[in-house]
Design an enzyme around this catalytic site. Sequence first.
Site, PDB file in Angstrom:
ATOM      1  N   ASP A   1       0.845  -1.202   0.000  1.00 12.27           N
ATOM      2  CA  ASP A   1       0.000   0.000   0.000  1.00 12.27           C
ATOM      3  C   ASP A   1       0.881   1.253   0.000  1.00 12.27           C
ATOM      4  O   ASP A   1       1.810   1.364   0.806  1.00 12.27           O
ATOM      5  CB  ASP A   1      -0.862  -0.058   1.279  1.00 12.27           C
ATOM      6  CG  ASP A   1      -1.995   0.943   1.283  1.00 12.27           C
ATOM      7  OD1 ASP A   1      -2.423   1.360   0.199  1.00 12.27           O
ATOM      8  OD2 ASP A   1      -2.471   1.280   2.392  1.00 12.27           O
TER       9      ASP A   1
ATOM     10  N   SER B   1     -12.914   4.242   4.718  1.00 12.70           N
ATOM     11  CA  SER B   1     -13.517   3.786   5.979  1.00 12.70           C
ATOM     12  C   SER B   1     -14.801   4.555   6.242  1.00 12.70           C
ATOM     13  O   SER B   1     -14.910   5.744   5.910  1.00 12.70           O
ATOM     14  CB  SER B   1     -12.534   4.007   7.143  1.00 12.70           C
ATOM     15  OG  SER B   1     -11.615   2.940   7.210  1.00 12.70           O
TER      16      SER B   1
ATOM     17  N   ASN C   1     -10.300   0.456  -0.148  1.00 10.07           N
ATOM     18  CA  ASN C   1      -9.315   0.364   0.942  1.00 10.07           C
ATOM     19  C   ASN C   1      -9.889   0.770   2.295  1.00 10.07           C
ATOM     20  O   ASN C   1     -10.478   1.850   2.425  1.00 10.07           O
ATOM     21  CB  ASN C   1      -8.156   1.321   0.656  1.00 10.07           C
ATOM     22  CG  ASN C   1      -7.257   0.846  -0.452  1.00 10.07           C
ATOM     23  OD1 ASN C   1      -7.587  -0.101  -1.174  1.00 10.07           O
ATOM     24  ND2 ASN C   1      -6.117   1.482  -0.596  1.00 10.07           N
TER      25      ASN C   1
ATOM     26  N   GLU D   1      -1.764   6.113  -8.972  1.00  7.53           N
ATOM     27  CA  GLU D   1      -2.724   7.077  -8.405  1.00  7.53           C
ATOM     28  C   GLU D   1      -2.627   8.429  -9.099  1.00  7.53           C
ATOM     29  O   GLU D   1      -1.534   8.923  -9.378  1.00  7.53           O
ATOM     30  CB  GLU D   1      -2.501   7.254  -6.892  1.00  7.53           C
ATOM     31  CG  GLU D   1      -3.494   8.262  -6.282  1.00  7.53           C
ATOM     32  CD  GLU D   1      -3.531   8.275  -4.745  1.00  7.53           C
ATOM     33  OE1 GLU D   1      -3.081   7.296  -4.117  1.00  7.53           O
ATOM     34  OE2 GLU D   1      -4.019   9.273  -4.196  1.00  7.53           O
TER      35      GLU D   1
HETATM   36  P1  13P Z   1      -8.965   4.774   5.626  1.00  3.99           P
HETATM   37  O1  13P Z   1      -8.077   5.660   6.443  1.00  3.99           O
HETATM   38  O2  13P Z   1     -10.229   5.467   5.241  1.00  3.99           O
HETATM   39  O3  13P Z   1      -9.245   3.468   6.262  1.00  3.99           O
HETATM   40  O4  13P Z   1      -8.192   4.465   4.250  1.00  3.99           O
HETATM   41  C1  13P Z   1      -7.243   3.454   4.185  1.00  3.99           C
HETATM   42  C2  13P Z   1      -6.450   3.470   2.934  1.00  3.99           C
HETATM   43  O5  13P Z   1      -6.742   4.134   1.981  1.00  3.99           O
HETATM   44  C3  13P Z   1      -5.267   2.603   2.884  1.00  3.99           C
HETATM   45  O6  13P Z   1      -4.528   2.805   1.736  1.00  3.99           O
HETATM   46  O1  G3H Z   2      -3.243   4.960   3.586  1.00  2.00           O
HETATM   47  C1  G3H Z   2      -2.693   4.809   4.661  1.00  2.00           C
HETATM   48  C2  G3H Z   2      -2.926   3.554   5.405  1.00  2.00           C
HETATM   49  O2  G3H Z   2      -3.995   3.713   6.298  1.00  2.00           O
HETATM   50  C3  G3H Z   2      -1.663   3.110   6.081  1.00  2.00           C
HETATM   51  O3  G3H Z   2      -1.405   3.859   7.201  1.00  2.00           O
HETATM   52  O4  G3H Z   2       1.020   4.388   6.962  1.00  2.00           O
HETATM   53  O5  G3H Z   2      -0.120   4.542   9.183  1.00  2.00           O
HETATM   54  O6  G3H Z   2       0.342   2.308   8.150  1.00  2.00           O
HETATM   55  P1  G3H Z   2       0.054   3.778   7.907  1.00  2.00           P
HETATM   56 ZN    ZN Z   3      -4.618   4.823   1.023  1.00  2.00          ZN
END
Ligand code: 13P
Ligand code: G3H
Ligand code: ZN
Length: 325
Positions: A98, A230, A270, A150
Amino acid sequence: MYLYQKIGFVNTAGLFNKAMKGAYAVPAYNFNNMEQLQAIVLACLETQSPVILQVSRGARDYADKTMLFYMAQGAVMMMKRLAKEKKIKPIPMVLHLDHGDSFELCRDAVNSGFSSVMLDGSSLPYEKNVQLTKKVVEYAHKKGVSVEGELGVLAGVEENIKSDVSRYTDPAQVKDFVKKTGVDSLAISIGTSHGAYKFKAGVIPKIRLDILAKIAKVLPGFPIVLHGASSVPQNYVKEFNSAGGKMGGAIGIDEKQLRAAARSAVCKINVDTDGRLVMTARVRKMLNEDKKMFDPRKYLGPARDALQEMYSRKNKEVFGSNGKV
Ligand code: 13P
Ligand code: G3H
Ligand code: ZN
């Protein structure tokens, strides 16, 4: 070198193809620890949903990349054993990087068992984003690994890059980007954002499904990805606050709008924040209710159950991915 095919992961090609035709989205859930991973796998197996396990750079730093790799491999093996025991179908699982922010990080993921990587060049000038994404695609495709790019900027924090305002994806740019880079899917910005505070008080919490429709028109049949999706379930915000937490004004994406997006060109959605919220709310509740509790299994177990329930519900009611294996 560990290639994903040997471990039992799949890339996103077949999954997105089916999701596009079947008008649903594949859930992409982030994990950083064992309980989150168990809950994701159990929920997706129970609902017979394909799943994308997402690992951010932050997760790799937190849990250690070798540890995470073996946890993901363990997840595949656990899923296969449970499927056999329960006499149900095994589910397709993707291991996805990710928000990869460099060629080197994506290359490392490709060579350590990931079946899909994201190169997030959304903060770069357009031509630089094209150049870097293309470089990752050329490398990853040689090993059958899928690549997500993206275009557009989400408000909130993307890894270490913070943006206060979102810049919606320009539908006029997407065709050129996909053609020049060769990406397998495209993350777009239509008003979703990372984290638990997606809309300010008084603002109508709506995402721009009209922009999504325009993008789908210029890229017919091409898989679109939504980050920052989310829904920040208010019953868990309440549980969190009742147990002494302070999450005033936390608000997420309307699930009806996500359902509509999943029915159209969006093939991957996501979710990370909801997992964090549900887990922490339940841990807070458990510890608050019994001040003598000190066995982590006594509070992490119920947190894992709450996570599993939340993921199962999302698969069925929001993504429509249940029964799609
Ligand atoms: P949220 O913060 O809305 O859960 O999004 C997660 C995300 O996009 C991870 O790449
Ligand atoms: O898009 C971001 C994801 O929620 C990952 O978050 O970098 O804190 O692990 P993080
Ligand atoms: Zn993200």
